[in-house]
Design a protein around this motif. Structure first.
Motif, PDB file in Angstrom:
ATOM      1  N   ILE A  42      14.967  64.498  21.495  1.00  0.00           N
ATOM      2  CA  ILE A  42      16.132  65.352  21.245  1.00  0.00           C
ATOM      3  C   ILE A  42      16.520  66.089  22.525  1.00  0.00           C
ATOM      4  N   ALA A  43      15.539  66.639  23.221  1.00  0.00           N
ATOM      5  CA  ALA A  43      15.817  67.354  24.476  1.00  0.00           C
ATOM      6  C   ALA A  43      16.465  66.430  25.500  1.00  0.00           C
ATOM      7  N   ALA A  44      15.970  65.216  25.606  1.00  0.00           N
ATOM      8  CA  ALA A  44      16.538  64.264  26.560  1.00  0.00           C
ATOM      9  C   ALA A  44      17.989  63.930  26.198  1.00  0.00           C
ATOM     10  N   GLU A  45      18.259  63.731  24.931  1.00  0.00           N
ATOM     11  CA  GLU A  45      19.621  63.392  24.495  1.00  0.00           C
ATOM     12  C   GLU A  45      20.598  64.531  24.775  1.00  0.00           C
ATOM     13  N   LEU A  46      20.123  65.769  24.641  1.00  0.00           N
ATOM     14  CA  LEU A  46      20.994  66.927  24.825  1.00  0.00           C
ATOM     15  C   LEU A  46      20.900  67.515  26.231  1.00  0.00           C
ATOM     16  N   ASN A  47      20.196  66.809  27.119  1.00  0.00           N
ATOM     17  CA  ASN A  47      20.022  67.263  28.504  1.00  0.00           C
ATOM     18  C   ASN A  47      19.437  68.678  28.592  1.00  0.00           C
ATOM     19  N   ILE A  48      18.392  68.911  27.812  1.00  0.00           N
ATOM     20  CA  ILE A  48      17.694  70.196  27.803  1.00  0.00           C
ATOM     21  C   ILE A  48      16.409  70.044  28.602  1.00  0.00           C
ATOM     22  N   GLU A  50      12.944  70.771  28.911  1.00  0.00           N
ATOM     23  CA  GLU A  50      11.890  71.254  28.015  1.00  0.00           C
ATOM     24  C   GLU A  50      10.990  72.295  28.672  1.00  0.00           C
ATOM     25  N   LEU A  51      10.650  72.100  29.923  1.00  0.00           N
ATOM     26  CA  LEU A  51       9.749  73.023  30.602  1.00  0.00           C
ATOM     27  C   LEU A  51      10.383  74.403  30.776  1.00  0.00           C
TER      28      LEU A  51
END
Length: 55
Positions: A42-48, A50-51
């Motif tokens: 999900i983070a990758a898809e939304l360009n978030i 994570e760290l």
């Protein structure tokens, strides 16, 4: 089996049940995906980053 997940983001809550002006993206994951891998997908898809966003 694959599972499709619709992601809504960048919107505004107008009321408790109404979300407007949002963008839509989606991902498809396998049924055996771990929680951490789901969060990463999900983070990758939304360009978030994570760290940067872990508390």
């Amino acid at each position: 089996m694959n599972i499709s997940i619709l992601l809504r983001h960048s919107g505004v809550w107008e009321s408790e049940i109404r979300y407007e002006k949002y963008g839509s993206d989606g991902i498809v994951v396998g049924e055996n995906i771990s929680f951490m891998n789901l969060v990463s997908a999900i983070a990758a898809e939304l360009n978030i980053d994570e760290l940067r966003n872990k508390n």
